[in-house]
Design a protein around this motif. Structure first.
Motif, PDB file in Angstrom:
ATOM      1  N   LEU A 229       0.837  -1.207   0.000  1.00  0.00           N
ATOM      2  CA  LEU A 229       0.000   0.000   0.000  1.00  0.00           C
ATOM      3  C   LEU A 229       0.874   1.260   0.000  1.00  0.00           C
ATOM      4  O   LEU A 229       0.941   1.992   0.991  1.00  0.00           O
ATOM      5  CB  LEU A 229      -0.909   0.000   1.244  1.00  0.00           C
ATOM      6  CG  LEU A 229      -1.890  -1.173   1.357  1.00  0.00           C
ATOM      7  CD1 LEU A 229      -2.494  -1.224   2.753  1.00  0.00           C
ATOM      8  CD2 LEU A 229      -2.988  -1.039   0.308  1.00  0.00           C
ATOM      9  N   PRO A 230       1.544   1.550  -1.115  1.00  0.00           N
ATOM     10  CA  PRO A 230       2.404   2.743  -1.152  1.00  0.00           C
ATOM     11  C   PRO A 230       1.626   4.041  -0.953  1.00  0.00           C
ATOM     12  O   PRO A 230       2.186   5.029  -0.456  1.00  0.00           O
ATOM     13  CB  PRO A 230       3.031   2.674  -2.551  1.00  0.00           C
ATOM     14  CG  PRO A 230       2.129   1.789  -3.347  1.00  0.00           C
ATOM     15  CD  PRO A 230       1.576   0.798  -2.380  1.00  0.00           C
ATOM     16  N   ASP A 231       0.331   4.033  -1.308  1.00  0.00           N
ATOM     17  CA  ASP A 231      -0.464   5.257  -1.189  1.00  0.00           C
ATOM     18  C   ASP A 231      -0.694   5.660   0.262  1.00  0.00           C
ATOM     19  O   ASP A 231      -1.154   6.769   0.532  1.00  0.00           O
ATOM     20  CB  ASP A 231      -1.821   5.082  -1.879  1.00  0.00           C
ATOM     21  CG  ASP A 231      -1.695   5.084  -3.389  1.00  0.00           C
ATOM     22  OD1 ASP A 231      -0.595   5.395  -3.879  1.00  0.00           O
ATOM     23  OD2 ASP A 231      -2.675   4.758  -4.074  1.00  0.00           O
ATOM     24  N   ILE A 232      -0.393   4.772   1.212  1.00  0.00           N
ATOM     25  CA  ILE A 232      -0.639   5.107   2.615  1.00  0.00           C
ATOM     26  C   ILE A 232       0.324   6.196   3.096  1.00  0.00           C
ATOM     27  O   ILE A 232       0.117   6.822   4.129  1.00  0.00           O
ATOM     28  CB  ILE A 232      -0.546   3.847   3.505  1.00  0.00           C
ATOM     29  CG1 ILE A 232      -1.374   4.048   4.774  1.00  0.00           C
ATOM     30  CG2 ILE A 232       0.900   3.479   3.828  1.00  0.00           C
ATOM     31  CD1 ILE A 232      -1.864   2.802   5.421  1.00  0.00           C
ATOM     32  N   MET A 233       1.380   6.440   2.300  1.00  0.00           N
ATOM     33  CA  MET A 233       2.330   7.515   2.628  1.00  0.00           C
ATOM     34  C   MET A 233       2.009   8.806   1.884  1.00  0.00           C
ATOM     35  O   MET A 233       2.735   9.792   2.006  1.00  0.00           O
ATOM     36  CB  MET A 233       3.756   7.074   2.268  1.00  0.00           C
ATOM     37  CG  MET A 233       4.216   5.802   2.966  1.00  0.00           C
ATOM     38  SD  MET A 233       4.103   5.932   4.765  1.00  0.00           S
ATOM     39  CE  MET A 233       5.317   7.209   5.063  1.00  0.00           C
ATOM     40  N   SER A 234       0.917   8.815   1.127  1.00  0.00           N
ATOM     41  CA  SER A 234       0.590   9.986   0.310  1.00  0.00           C
ATOM     42  C   SER A 234       0.235  11.189   1.185  1.00  0.00           C
ATOM     43  O   SER A 234      -0.388  11.058   2.246  1.00  0.00           O
ATOM     44  CB  SER A 234      -0.586   9.656  -0.611  1.00  0.00           C
ATOM     45  OG  SER A 234      -0.998  10.812  -1.315  1.00  0.00           O
ATOM     46  N   SER A 235       0.629  12.370   0.730  1.00  0.00           N
ATOM     47  CA  SER A 235       0.247  13.604   1.428  1.00  0.00           C
ATOM     48  C   SER A 235      -1.158  14.048   1.021  1.00  0.00           C
ATOM     49  O   SER A 235      -1.737  14.928   1.654  1.00  0.00           O
ATOM     50  CB  SER A 235       1.251  14.709   1.102  1.00  0.00           C
ATOM     51  OG  SER A 235       1.280  14.944  -0.301  1.00  0.00           O
ATOM     52  N   ASN A 236      -1.699  13.431  -0.036  1.00  0.00           N
ATOM     53  CA  ASN A 236      -3.075  13.712  -0.446  1.00  0.00           C
ATOM     54  C   ASN A 236      -4.011  12.970   0.491  1.00  0.00           C
ATOM     55  O   ASN A 236      -4.006  11.742   0.567  1.00  0.00           O
ATOM     56  CB  ASN A 236      -3.282  13.260  -1.897  1.00  0.00           C
ATOM     57  CG  ASN A 236      -4.675  13.573  -2.409  1.00  0.00           C
ATOM     58  OD1 ASN A 236      -5.673  13.187  -1.821  1.00  0.00           O
ATOM     59  ND2 ASN A 236      -4.747  14.268  -3.534  1.00  0.00           N
ATOM     60  N   ARG A 237      -4.854  13.685   1.204  1.00  0.00           N
ATOM     61  CA  ARG A 237      -5.682  13.093   2.256  1.00  0.00           C
ATOM     62  C   ARG A 237      -6.631  12.037   1.701  1.00  0.00           C
ATOM     63  O   ARG A 237      -6.836  10.984   2.321  1.00  0.00           O
ATOM     64  CB  ARG A 237      -6.476  14.205   2.960  1.00  0.00           C
ATOM     65  CG  ARG A 237      -7.302  13.729   4.144  1.00  0.00           C
ATOM     66  CD  ARG A 237      -6.444  13.046   5.209  1.00  0.00           C
ATOM     67  NE  ARG A 237      -7.175  11.956   5.842  1.00  0.00           N
ATOM     68  CZ  ARG A 237      -6.618  10.904   6.410  1.00  0.00           C
ATOM     69  NH1 ARG A 237      -5.310  10.764   6.407  1.00  0.00           N
ATOM     70  NH2 ARG A 237      -7.356   9.972   6.974  1.00  0.00           N
ATOM     71  N   ASN A 238      -7.231  12.303   0.535  1.00  0.00           N
ATOM     72  CA  ASN A 238      -8.176  11.340  -0.030  1.00  0.00           C
ATOM     73  C   ASN A 238      -7.480  10.040  -0.433  1.00  0.00           C
ATOM     74  O   ASN A 238      -7.998   8.941  -0.202  1.00  0.00           O
ATOM     75  CB  ASN A 238      -8.893  11.944  -1.243  1.00  0.00           C
ATOM     76  CG  ASN A 238      -9.855  13.039  -0.846  1.00  0.00           C
ATOM     77  OD1 ASN A 238     -10.383  13.042   0.268  1.00  0.00           O
ATOM     78  ND2 ASN A 238     -10.089  13.985  -1.746  1.00  0.00           N
ATOM     79  N   ILE A 239      -6.308  10.178  -1.054  1.00  0.00           N
ATOM     80  CA  ILE A 239      -5.554   8.989  -1.470  1.00  0.00           C
ATOM     81  C   ILE A 239      -5.122   8.195  -0.247  1.00  0.00           C
ATOM     82  O   ILE A 239      -5.243   6.962  -0.203  1.00  0.00           O
ATOM     83  CB  ILE A 239      -4.335   9.402  -2.320  1.00  0.00           C
ATOM     84  CG1 ILE A 239      -4.811  10.024  -3.645  1.00  0.00           C
ATOM     85  CG2 ILE A 239      -3.424   8.220  -2.590  1.00  0.00           C
ATOM     86  CD1 ILE A 239      -3.689  10.636  -4.470  1.00  0.00           C
ATOM     87  N   LYS A 240      -4.638   8.893   0.755  1.00  0.00           N
ATOM     88  CA  LYS A 240      -4.188   8.223   1.986  1.00  0.00           C
ATOM     89  C   LYS A 240      -5.362   7.522   2.694  1.00  0.00           C
ATOM     90  O   LYS A 240      -5.227   6.384   3.156  1.00  0.00           O
ATOM     91  CB  LYS A 240      -3.552   9.246   2.934  1.00  0.00           C
ATOM     92  CG  LYS A 240      -2.973   8.638   4.216  1.00  0.00           C
ATOM     93  CD  LYS A 240      -2.357   9.719   5.084  1.00  0.00           C
ATOM     94  CE  LYS A 240      -1.819   9.155   6.391  1.00  0.00           C
ATOM     95  NZ  LYS A 240      -0.657   8.293   6.187  1.00  0.00           N
ATOM     96  N   ALA A 241      -6.525   8.195   2.747  1.00  0.00           N
ATOM     97  CA  ALA A 241      -7.699   7.602   3.414  1.00  0.00           C
ATOM     98  C   ALA A 241      -8.142   6.328   2.707  1.00  0.00           C
ATOM     99  O   ALA A 241      -8.550   5.352   3.354  1.00  0.00           O
ATOM    100  CB  ALA A 241      -8.839   8.622   3.454  1.00  0.00           C
ATOM    101  N   ASN A 242      -8.070   6.325   1.398  1.00  0.00           N
ATOM    102  CA  ASN A 242      -8.439   5.133   0.638  1.00  0.00           C
ATOM    103  C   ASN A 242      -7.491   3.973   0.962  1.00  0.00           C
ATOM    104  O   ASN A 242      -7.912   2.829   1.144  1.00  0.00           O
ATOM    105  CB  ASN A 242      -8.407   5.444  -0.857  1.00  0.00           C
ATOM    106  CG  ASN A 242      -9.051   4.353  -1.683  1.00  0.00           C
ATOM    107  OD1 ASN A 242     -10.096   3.829  -1.324  1.00  0.00           O
ATOM    108  ND2 ASN A 242      -8.419   3.998  -2.785  1.00  0.00           N
TER     109      ASN A 242
END
Length: 896
Positions: free
Chosen positions: A793-806
């Motif tokens: 889950l690389p997106d869990i490090m995203s600074s974009n809140r929606n991407i991270k929440a997903n």
């Protein structure tokens, strides 16, 4: 200098790029593989075809006028993959940074923009290339207009279109009106296939001429098509016909384009983490600067060549080559074996090619077409498949195992399936062999989706197609073995997924019987219900309403009946299911409820009741669904042709579809279904004392939950309370918010929040467990199941809140769903082993979600109940017991 315009179908490029390029992420954790792919495609287009002018045709989020004509238009398309969604905006910015001219319109599709550019600017250019894979656009080919297939680097003129499609460009619209287009859900005329349509148009010229001559047609399929399905054909023609007078927002001269890699573009790409392409662009900057110094002008774009594959391909023909091949098969423990078949039919297909690779950079191909080398192929298969000491690398182990079972060939070798291994390493990636090859800088000839077999290829093309696949499979295997070890995924692959391959193959080969008479009767009943609903609704209107047209339904509901408007879209009134359910709940008219019924019955009728009998195998009269274990990212199995996972079971009409699946003569169907397995796993993982006690004491967990959050005793819980508690149990396990729960239960967000607060107060260890899953995924970069299956889950490090929440929602539900998936897979492996050891005649034939179906002789029923219960309930040791509900009967619906 001649003027060449290339009009690009951007959506086509985006989806091709996303599925062709392995997952890539920016330094911020945002997926960028589609962006990288689109950039590469743009650069190749510019360097290879050297246009003087460019126009990008872009789609918008809204629908088009076609959705108003036919509400099922493109309704078969699923939502874009979650990793693609954030890339649309990035690609839009890439287009701006590259300064590429584009056109878009909320009321029209990219095809309409392309058609308009071709028609309106035809005389402004010496050549126009349409860069797209869309068959519809072939209608414009002719004179100075060409179709460009960038995947195959092939340019189609009028003769090329005829060679590919069997009709002339000016017949494409009529041709597709007859055969339909599954990608856009355009119905066409049932009973007319590609060859039939081409023949009709060759004889009569146009669809209108065919209609005039229809009374002279012979053959039931053809006469039925022009009597019962002609309206579908005429509707299809309206959908397929492309608008050519769209306002493009540009003059032809505005599209003049010369690419220059600006510093802004380079900085943008640097922010996305691109490295290799940056070096090329900086080199191009330098070349252009040098050219400007020399002659003051801009140079042509640099050509970026694809890496050539340095592979020696050998077509086996001489006795010397045959003996060498046999020797290598005999002496090699590890080798790649790629098979080619002539059909998707599991029972009737023939093996038409074998390709072997024993070392990097070399592959051998044995052509089996036209009944050549049959005896030799059997000898080689027995030496390879039949030898338990062999470790064979392949891209479709299940397909080979099924073929061996159908043809009574031994299959004792161990299989290393590179596609399945890639799924284990990267669940969210593209697992096609074409994509896997690109991931290591190689390339294999792409599969022709229209004819995905080597049947019609010339000898050299067949050698390239199969031989390069074998070579790539061999090259992938070594690194993939290391990856399994590096990521601690050997256990889940070798002991679960690899072992399941033979189990699924056995199930696919066995198939399941259906009752054609039942489906025929059910089709008639549902058709009558639909007609009855249409008749009821017609009483409310002066004119007959086309219930498949959202526009007509909207005007009927909100203008003619004057019902309150709930929601609007860009194109008018919304009539989606949420709107209709809202209106139905107000009890001001029966019409919304009737339309909901019409849609539900219509979907079941077309998707299952009509479609399933058409999939019956001619030889054994059974349905042979295909089970996939590398599609769902949670690890769950899925099925296609037909998709048995999606048969509706929450409605009575949907459940009745199951009545058509029957036991073999003299047998019974035995069904075993895990009871609340995911909630039992939540209890096990969280160690919540309230949940553990409920399951260990045999108390219904939804009743217990209702009791806890509503503050009443178990005896006082109503069925409505239990239903709400069920929604809470499952919703929170999947990371649902108060907004989502409020929507699901049709209550206020305040009440939903109170439910959630009370739930976590009473089940406090559940809350801490779910929070720990997010924290663990953030630290490790993946979620993990009880058996070691990982979802990265690389997106869990995203600074974009929606991407991270997903990504956080995936971190919560993947360990539970994935463990449930692993449990039933291991149970299937163990049960199959027991059936074989005891030499029982009973067969495992279906797996749907948490349910297994067996075809059982009556004299083995009691023995099978014990075997299946033991195999499913004792598969793993948990803090709570696993429980299985069983039933048996002559069909899937009537189980006792």
């Amino acid at each position: 200098m001649s003027k060449r315009l290339i009009v690009v179908d951007v959506s086509n490029f985006i989806f091709r790029a996303f599925f062709a390029i392995r997952p890539l992420h920016s330094p911020e954790g945002v997926p960028v593989n589609a962006v990288h792919g689109v950039l590469s495609m743009f650069l190749k287009l510019l360097s290879t075809y050297r246009p003087t002018h460019v126009l990008l045709a872009r789609d918008t989020k809204g629908g088009s006028f076609r959705n108003e004509l036919y509400d099922a238009y493109k309704a078969n398309r699923s939502e874009p993959p979650e990793d693609l969604v954030p890339q649309f905006a990035l690609i839009g910015e890439l287009i701006d940074q590259m300064g590429l001219p584009y056109s878009m319109d909320d009321n029209y599709e990219a095809d309409d923009i392309i058609g308009s550019a071709c028609v309106q600017w035809k005389n402004d250019f010496d050549e126009i290339y349409i860069a797209s894979g869309d068959k519809d656009l072939m209608q414009f080919v002719g004179d100075n207009i060409y179709m460009l297939d960038t995947m195959k680097d092939k340019l189609y003129d009028s003769e090329g279109v005829f060679e590919k499609m069997g009709v002339k460009p000016d017949q494409i619209v009529d041709y597709l009106s007859m055969v339909g287009d599954t990608s856009d859900n355009i119905p066409g005329m049932k009973g007319i296939g590609a060859k039939g349509a081409a023949k009709l148009l060759a004889e009569h010229g146009t669809l209108d001429a065919c209609i005039e001559a229809k009374d002279t047609f012979k053959g039931k399929k053809l006469t039925t098509a022009f009597s019962e399905y002609l309206d579908d054909g005429l509707l299809s023609k309206k959908l397929i016909k492309i608008v050519t007078d769209v306002e493009l927002g540009h003059k032809a001269s505005d599209t003049e384009y010369k690419f220059y890699p600006s510093d802004e573009l380079i900085e943008y790409l640097k922010g996305l983490g691109f490295k290799t392409v940056l070096k090329k662009l900086k080199d191009m900057q330098y070349q252009i600067a040098q050219t400007e110094q020399n002659d003051g002008g801009l140079s042509e774009p640099t050509v970026f060549e694809k890496k050539a594959i340095d592979t020696e391909l050998v077509a086996i023909s001489s006795e010397e080559q045959i003996e060498l091949l046999k020797k290598q098969v005999k002496e090699s423990e590890f080798f790649a074996l790629h098979t080619e078949y002539d059909s998707e039919d599991k029972i009737m297909r023939n093996l038409i090619g074998l390709a072997f690779s024993f070392e990097e950079g070399k592959a051998y191909f044995l052509d089996l077409r036209n009944n050549k080398n049959k005896e030799l192929s059997l000898e080689l298969l027995k030496m390879s498949w039949g030898d338990e000491t062999k470790k064979i690398q392949t891209e479709h182990g299940k397909r080979d195992y099924t073929y061996a079972l159908v043809n009574n060939l031994p299959f004792n070798a161990r299989v290393f399936d590179v596609v399945q291994v890639h799924y284990n390493i990267n669940t969210g990636g593209n697992h096609s062999i074409e994509s896997l090859a690109q991931s290591i800088g190689e390339e294999v000839p792409p599969m022709d989706k229209k004819n995905p077999f080597i049947t019609e290829l010339d000898d050299e093309s067949a050698l390239q197609f199969a031989g390069l696949r074998a070579a790539v499979i061999f090259n992938l295997s070594a690194s993939y073995k290391e990856d399994l070890k590096k990521h601690a995924l050997e256990e889940i692959y070798y002991n679960v997924d690899a072992k399941l391959i033979s189990v699924l193959a056995s199930m696919e080969k066995e198939g399941v019987l259906i009752n054609p008479a039942y489906f025929s009767k059910f089709e008639k009943e549902l058709t009558e219900k639909i007609d009855s609903i249409q008749a009821k609704i017609n009483k409310y209107s002066e004119n007959e309403v086309n219930l498949n047209s959202p526009k007509q339904v909207g005007e009927f509901l909100f203008n003619e009946l004057a019902l309150p408007v709930v929601k609007k879209t860009k194109t008018g009134f919304s009539t989606d299911s949420e709107v209709l359910e809202d209106l139905a709940s107000r009890n001001i008219s029966e019409v919304p409820s009737l339309i909901l019924q019409y849609r539900e019955i219509g979907k079941i009728l077309s998707t299952y009741v009509k479609a399933i009998p058409q999939l019956v195998n001619e030889k054994d009269k059974k349905i042979h669904t295909s089970f996939n274990q590398h599609i769902a990212q949670t690890g769950r199995l899925s099925s296609v042709n037909p998709n048995l996972q999606n048969i509706p079971i929450r409605s009575e009409t949907g459940r009745l579809v199951r009545k058509g699946f029957i036991a073999s003569p003299g047998n019974l169907l035995l069904a075993a279904d895990y009871s609340q397995v995911e909630l039992r796993l939540l209890a096990h993982f969280s160690e919540d004392p309230t949940m553990l006690k409920a399951f260990n004491d045999g108390i219904d967990i939804h009743t217990q939950t209702a009791s806890e959050i509503m503050g009443v005793s178990v005896d006082e819980v109503t069925s409505n309370d239990r239903s709400k508690a069920k929604a809470v149990n499952f919703g929170l396990m999947y990371g649902q918010s108060s907004f989502g729960l409020a929507k699901a239960l049709k209550i206020s967000r305040r009440d939903a929040k109170e439910y959630i607060d009370r739930y976590f107060e009473r089940f406090n260890k559940v809350k801490s467990y779910l929070d720990s899953l997010k924290e663990e995924a953030e630290v490790k970069g993946y979620s993990i199941t009880l058996n070691g299956r990982k979802r990265f889950l690389p997106d869990i490090m995203s600074s974009n809140r929606n991407i991270k929440a997903n990504a956080e929602r995936m971190a919560i539900n993947s360990p539970i769903q994935g463990t449930a998936a692993d449990i039933i897979k291991i149970a299937m492996i163990n049960i199959q082993k027991t059936l074989e050891e005891k030499e029982l005649k009973s067969k495992m034939i279906l797996q749907v979600h948490d349910e297994l179906i067996f075809d059982v002789p009556e004299n083995e029923l009691e023995q099978m109940k014990a075997i299946v219960r033991e195999g499913m309930e004792k598969v793993v040791n948990l803090r709570v017991p696993l429980s299985v509900d069983m039933g048996y009967g002559v069909n899937w619906f009537d189980l006792k």
